[in-house]
Design a protein around this motif. Structure first.
Motif, mmCIF file in Angstrom:
data_model
loop_
_atom_site.group_PDB
_atom_site.id
_atom_site.type_symbol
_atom_site.label_atom_id
_atom_site.label_comp_id
_atom_site.label_asym_id
_atom_site.label_seq_id
_atom_site.Cartn_x
_atom_site.Cartn_y
_atom_site.Cartn_z
ATOM 1 N N ASN A 13 0.818 -1.211 0.000
ATOM 2 C CA ASN A 13 0.000 0.000 0.000
ATOM 3 C C ASN A 13 0.851 1.259 0.000
ATOM 4 O O ASN A 13 0.574 2.207 -0.726
ATOM 5 C CB ASN A 13 -0.916 0.016 1.225
ATOM 6 C CG ASN A 13 -2.329 -0.380 0.864
ATOM 7 O OD1 ASN A 13 -2.940 0.211 -0.020
ATOM 8 N ND2 ASN A 13 -2.839 -1.406 1.530
ATOM 9 N N LYS A 14 1.910 1.256 0.825
ATOM 10 C CA LYS A 14 2.791 2.434 0.898
ATOM 11 C C LYS A 14 3.570 2.604 -0.395
ATOM 12 O O LYS A 14 3.757 3.710 -0.886
ATOM 13 C CB LYS A 14 3.745 2.313 2.087
ATOM 14 C CG LYS A 14 3.078 2.649 3.409
ATOM 15 C CD LYS A 14 4.091 2.680 4.541
ATOM 16 C CE LYS A 14 3.391 2.843 5.878
ATOM 17 N NZ LYS A 14 4.289 2.615 7.019
ATOM 18 N N ALA A 16 2.586 1.618 -3.291
ATOM 19 C CA ALA A 16 1.606 2.065 -4.290
ATOM 20 C C ALA A 16 1.405 3.576 -4.194
ATOM 21 O O ALA A 16 1.314 4.271 -5.215
ATOM 22 C CB ALA A 16 0.284 1.338 -4.098
ATOM 23 N N GLY A 17 1.364 4.098 -2.973
ATOM 24 C CA GLY A 17 1.214 5.539 -2.764
ATOM 25 C C GLY A 17 2.410 6.294 -3.316
ATOM 26 O O GLY A 17 2.262 7.313 -4.005
ATOM 27 N N ALA A 18 3.603 5.778 -3.042
ATOM 28 C CA ALA A 18 4.837 6.411 -3.539
ATOM 29 C C ALA A 18 4.863 6.368 -5.070
ATOM 30 O O ALA A 18 5.227 7.347 -5.731
ATOM 31 C CB ALA A 18 6.058 5.696 -2.970
ATOM 32 N N ALA A 20 2.285 6.227 -7.128
ATOM 33 C CA ALA A 20 1.321 7.205 -7.657
ATOM 34 C C ALA A 20 1.915 8.607 -7.610
ATOM 35 O O ALA A 20 1.742 9.398 -8.549
ATOM 36 C CB ALA A 20 0.015 7.125 -6.871
ATOM 37 N N GLY A 21 2.637 8.920 -6.525
ATOM 38 C CA GLY A 21 3.268 10.242 -6.385
ATOM 39 C C GLY A 21 4.316 10.476 -7.465
ATOM 40 O O GLY A 21 4.342 11.523 -8.111
ATOM 41 N N ALA A 49 -1.727 0.525 -7.102
ATOM 42 C CA ALA A 49 -1.544 1.864 -7.684
ATOM 43 C C ALA A 49 -2.455 2.080 -8.896
ATOM 44 O O ALA A 49 -2.894 3.202 -9.154
ATOM 45 C CB ALA A 49 -0.074 2.076 -8.087
ATOM 46 N N PHE A 52 -5.375 3.626 -7.626
ATOM 47 C CA PHE A 52 -5.167 5.005 -7.179
ATOM 48 C C PHE A 52 -5.259 5.986 -8.337
ATOM 49 O O PHE A 52 -5.751 7.096 -8.182
ATOM 50 C CB PHE A 52 -3.785 5.166 -6.512
ATOM 51 C CG PHE A 52 -3.655 4.503 -5.170
ATOM 52 C CD1 PHE A 52 -4.755 3.979 -4.502
ATOM 53 C CD2 PHE A 52 -2.405 4.411 -4.540
ATOM 54 C CE1 PHE A 52 -4.633 3.375 -3.258
ATOM 55 C CE2 PHE A 52 -2.281 3.811 -3.300
ATOM 56 C CZ PHE A 52 -3.387 3.290 -2.651
#
Lengths: 86, 86
Positions: A13-14, A16-18, A20-21, A49, A52
């Protein structure tokens, strides 16, 4: 170019967030993983991602490739994922 | 639709050959893997298959997704890879 290094213990999850960023900033991303556990977390992160960025109209795809990495003088083969919108 | 099931003990080279064959026949392929080892072999197979089909002008990409699979009454989460030319 920012390279996302993924480990067996990375949270998909983390990551995936990175991911997307990084995609928002530079339009594509590269991830690096060594070992089955890290490759597995990377693949999960890409699948997450996709969710996201899908609402923004992006359809993420990935291209896996082999890479040679030297860690503490030892040669290892890893996997690099190029992630970008279709 | 032929579904390629990949296991931890699958040979990435053999899976890549099967993948190239399915791609030639139906234009795209789906692979299924459960567990980190199987996901790792799948990713290697895709990287290898890219080399098999590149001389024909195909640039293979993959899309990973989560799938729920029931094995012997037990629910498992696996990964499905959609593999197709860009």
């Amino acid at each position: 170019m920012e390279l996302l290094k993924v480990a067996t213990k990375s949270s998909p999850n983390k990551v995936a967030g990175a991911l997307a960023g990084v995609l928002r900033e530079q339009g594509y991303a590269e991830m690096q993983a060594i070992g089955a556990g890290a490759v597995n977390q990377s693949v999960k992160a890409i699948a997450i991602a996709r969710g996201f960025v899908a609402p923004s109209g992006l359809n993420l795809i990935c291209i896996p490739a082999f890479i040679d990495i030297e860690i503490a003088g030892e040669k290892r083969t890893g996997i690099k994922f190029i992630v970008k919108p279709k």
